[in-house]
Write an enzyme that holds these catalytic residues in place. Structure first.
Site, PDB file in Angstrom:
ATOM      1  CG  ASP A   9      27.936  44.633  42.116  1.00  0.00           C
ATOM      2  OD1 ASP A   9      27.409  44.149  41.092  1.00  0.00           O
ATOM      3  OD2 ASP A   9      29.062  45.154  42.126  1.00  0.00           O
ATOM      4  CG  HIS A  26      35.275  46.436  41.263  1.00  0.00           C
ATOM      5  ND1 HIS A  26      34.226  47.207  40.799  1.00  0.00           N
ATOM      6  CD2 HIS A  26      35.094  45.195  40.746  1.00  0.00           C
ATOM      7  CE1 HIS A  26      33.444  46.455  40.043  1.00  0.00           C
ATOM      8  NE2 HIS A  26      33.948  45.230  39.998  1.00  0.00           N
ATOM      9  CG  ASP A  27      36.118  45.623  37.211  1.00  0.00           C
ATOM     10  OD1 ASP A  27      36.514  44.768  38.029  1.00  0.00           O
ATOM     11  OD2 ASP A  27      34.945  45.656  36.771  1.00  0.00           O
ATOM     12  CD  GLU A  30      30.468  45.889  34.442  1.00  0.00           C
ATOM     13  OE1 GLU A  30      31.688  46.037  34.443  1.00  0.00           O
ATOM     14  OE2 GLU A  30      29.921  44.790  34.733  1.00  0.00           O
ATOM     15  CG  ASP A  49      40.054  42.852  58.983  1.00  0.00           C
ATOM     16  OD1 ASP A  49      38.985  42.300  59.342  1.00  0.00           O
ATOM     17  OD2 ASP A  49      41.183  42.360  59.185  1.00  0.00           O
ATOM     18  CG  ASP A 107      28.848  41.818  37.044  1.00  0.00           C
ATOM     19  OD1 ASP A 107      29.718  42.677  37.246  1.00  0.00           O
ATOM     20  OD2 ASP A 107      29.095  40.668  36.624  1.00  0.00           O
ATOM     21  CG  ASP A 117      39.304  38.124  58.329  1.00  0.00           C
ATOM     22  OD1 ASP A 117      39.436  39.343  58.040  1.00  0.00           O
ATOM     23  OD2 ASP A 117      38.325  37.448  57.938  1.00  0.00           O
TER      24      ASP A 117
HETATM   25  C1  GLC Z   1      32.126  42.935  35.969  1.00  0.00           C
HETATM   26  C2  GLC Z   1      32.731  43.169  37.318  1.00  0.00           C
HETATM   27  C3  GLC Z   1      34.049  42.464  37.382  1.00  0.00           C
HETATM   28  C4  GLC Z   1      33.792  40.985  37.203  1.00  0.00           C
HETATM   29  C5  GLC Z   1      33.015  40.702  35.921  1.00  0.00           C
HETATM   30  C6  GLC Z   1      32.457  39.309  35.909  1.00  0.00           C
HETATM   31  O1  GLC Z   1      32.861  43.509  34.951  1.00  0.00           O
HETATM   32  O2  GLC Z   1      32.849  44.540  37.553  1.00  0.00           O
HETATM   33  O3  GLC Z   1      34.751  42.713  38.562  1.00  0.00           O
HETATM   34  O4  GLC Z   1      34.998  40.277  37.152  1.00  0.00           O
HETATM   35  O5  GLC Z   1      31.927  41.571  35.771  1.00  0.00           O
HETATM   36  O6  GLC Z   1      31.417  39.185  36.833  1.00  0.00           O
END
Ligand code: GLC
Length: 577
Positions: free
Chosen positions: A111, A349-350, A278, A34, A224, A38
């Site tokens: 992304d 991140h998931d 993904e 950051d 995604d 904020d």
């Molecule tokens: C993918 C992303 C995830 C998101 C989902 C819906 O799995 O990695 O973070 O919540 O798609 O867009």
């Protein structure tokens, strides 16, 4: 210790591509750095920390979504694909970041979430207002099923949702829109309506916006949930016992491959850009169709290996994983994908932190984090490293449900508590701490100061208390840190074509604690041996004899192999045979 004799071993007859040879680093902008106090990370903050990436030696940055968004799902709900979310900065900041990365010979992958948009996107606003207008058919609308009494219906009492499909975030995948008087589909949050890819105008819009970003100079896209884009027109009910009800219909739906092929033909094939899809729930065979020589994508994220610790009733239960299972799943993909290509990962991140999941985040944190790093960087495919992973960052404690930010966990866990009549958080705490996506989303740990050097303000998520010991400043100063080891691993990967393109062959498949395999490219043969255990093991590994050269290990004082290898807790070694 690193042997560099592999530097000129690039063979003539492999299908070389920069994105196969790259190591990708994933940045989650909310939590990276950051710059304006904020409490939320931003683009200018990323710019301040590029030295960290250069030190590691990564080639590509994957940036999670930074587009304009109400941030219901941290940016995966996009309201304007051609604008930057204010909290992250401006388009000028983004341009500065792109230029700075390129200057350092790093590429940028954006992304893109185009299975759905935000409900605040102007397309959805127009679609709900005017069913017969230009945007009327941009989303998946349905009047609902007529019924006398739709008790649990999210819509009017005489109209049930069109089918039993579920949202990944819990509950029905259908929401009723009062303005239009119809249901719309949302496979994720009800504020993330699914786009109707069957409408050619939608596909044209998506191609256009991809082209817009490629023209700005980006180097590719992470797409995604891109195998969910095609839904069968008849919207059939799904098997009610499935972990994600309806998935057999909308995962790899009837035209998913063709729609991506069309985007590739029209836009992507005109650029030297990489595409990583993904692909939730994808099979090896389907992944091969997406990523093989005739497929529209370069590489695929698949999830079998990060679902091994699901319990019997799926994602919101905790189960046990065993090493032979992990080896079988990874090896199945390594050999089964054939001429397709994997995007390799253990964290994103998931996902929870891998050292807490497959390693030992207490006594052997350094050893197990480096062992897992060795696995990631020595498999066939393109390795993706998530921010903090090369520090060996761990899952933090979550004292209460209020400490969570992740919509996925909050919704699913609340539903589970309601269903089972649970009132006390203590009863679900273990599950939450094991599974929540927030594990990966705590601020990056730059140093040992109170907010870990992430912000001068109040961080949007608390910093993991272990940042006193686990942080980049400290790791940079210590030659035997997880970070220093990752740097050497990445270097080894870069100078060893066999690690990128070599054939993979599993050894000792049934061994309970040792994961060993060979990677072979022409006459270059490498051996990777990993002791996935907190105890000592002595094991005979074919090829490990006095002629083997040690290329890298996560312990010092490795004896020349003679007879069985004596492996220490979480010891990892890479040999050239
Ligand atoms: C993918 C992303 C995830 C998101 C989902 C819906 O799995 O990695 O973070 O919540 O798609 O867009």
């Amino acid at each position: 210790m690193t042997d560099t004799t592999g530097a000129d071993r690039w063979p003539a007859d492999v299908d070389r591509a920069w994105w196969r040879e790259a190591v990708v680093y994933q940045i989650y902008p909310w939590s990276f750095n950051d710059s304006d106090g904020d409490g939320v990370g931003d683009l200018a903050g990323i710019l301040e920390r590029l030295d960290h990436l250069e030190y590691l030696g990564v080639d590509v940055v994957w940036l999670n979504p930074v587009y304009e968004s109400p941030q219901v799902d941290n940016g995966y709900d996009i309201s304007n694909y051609r604008a930057i979310h204010e909290q992250f900065g401006t388009m000028a900041d983004w341009e500065r970041l792109l230029a700075a990365l390129h200057e350092r010979d790093m590429r940028l992958v954006m992304d893109l979430a185009v299975n759905h948009t935000s409900d605040e996107h102007e397309w959805f606003q127009a679609s709900r207002r005017a069913p017969d207008g230009e945007y009327g058919d941009y989303y998946i609308w349905h009047p609902g099923r007529e019924t006398v009494d739709a008790v649990d219906s999210p819509g009017p009492p005489d109209r049930a949702p069109p089918n039993n499909w579920e949202s990944h975030f819990g509950g029905s995948a259908w929401a009723f829109d009062d303005e239009r008087g119809e249901y719309y589909l949302h496979l994720y949050h009800d504020r993330q309506p699914d786009l109707n890819w069957a409408n050619p105008a939608v596909r044209t819009e998506i191609g256009d916006l991809m082209e817009w970003w490629l023209e700005k100079g980006i180097d590719g896209f992470r797409l995604d949930v891109i195998n969910l884009i095609s839904k069968p027109a008849t919207l059939p009910d799904g098997d009610p016992s499935a972990d994600w009800v309806g998935s057999e219909h909308f995962v790899d739906g009837p035209h998913a491959l063709a729609y991506l092929q069309e985007l590739d033909d029209r836009v992507l094939s005109r650029y030297d850009a990489m595409t990583v899809g993904e692909l939730p729930e994808v099979s090896i065979q389907q992944a091969r169709a997406y990523t093989g020589p005739d497929g529209p994508l370069d590489m695929a994220f698949s999830f079998d290996h990060v679902q091994l610790d699901f319990g019997e009733e799926g994602r919101w239960t905790v189960g046990d994983w065993t090493l032979p299972e992990l080896k079988a799943v990874i090896s199945g993909w390594q050999t089964g994908l054939g001429d397709g290509w994997s995007a390799l990962f253990f964290e994103n991140h998931d996902q929870p932190r891998v050292v807490s999941r497959f390693g030992d985040d207490e006594q052997f944190r350094r050893e197990s984090a480096t062992l897992i790093g060795t696995l990631l960087l020595s498999l066939r495919g393109t390795p993706f490293v998530y921010q903090g992973q090369p520090l060996g960052m761990t899952n933090p404690p979550f004292e209460s449900l209020d400490a969570l930010q992740d919509v996925d966990t909050i919704r699913n866990v609340r539903m589970l508590m309601d269903e089972r009549g649970i009132e006390d958080y203590a009863e679900v705490r273990e599950l939450v701490e094991h599974r929540t996506r927030d594990n990966a989303r705590t601020p990056m740990q730059w140093d040992a100061t109170p907010n870990a050097g992430f912000t001068d303000g109040d961080p949007w998520m608390p910093v993991n208390p272990d940042h006193h010991e686990v942080n980049a400043a400290d790791a940079r100063a210590r030659p035997n840190s997880v970070l220093s080891y990752y740097r050497r691993l990445i270097e080894l990967r870069h100078e060893t074509p066999a690690l990128v393109y070599g054939e993979y062959e599993l050894l000792l498949p049934a061994h309970e604690s040792v994961f060993a395999y060979r990677r072979t490219l022409e006459d270059d043969r490498l051996l990777v041996v990993l002791n996935f255990d907190d105890g000592y093991t002595s094991v005979d590994v074919p090829g490990a004899d006095p002629t083997a050269t040690l290329l890298l290990a996560n312990y010092d004082d490795v004896a020349t192999p003679a007879g069985p290898l004596d492996l220490r807790p979480y010891e990892a070694r890479v040999y050239r045979l």
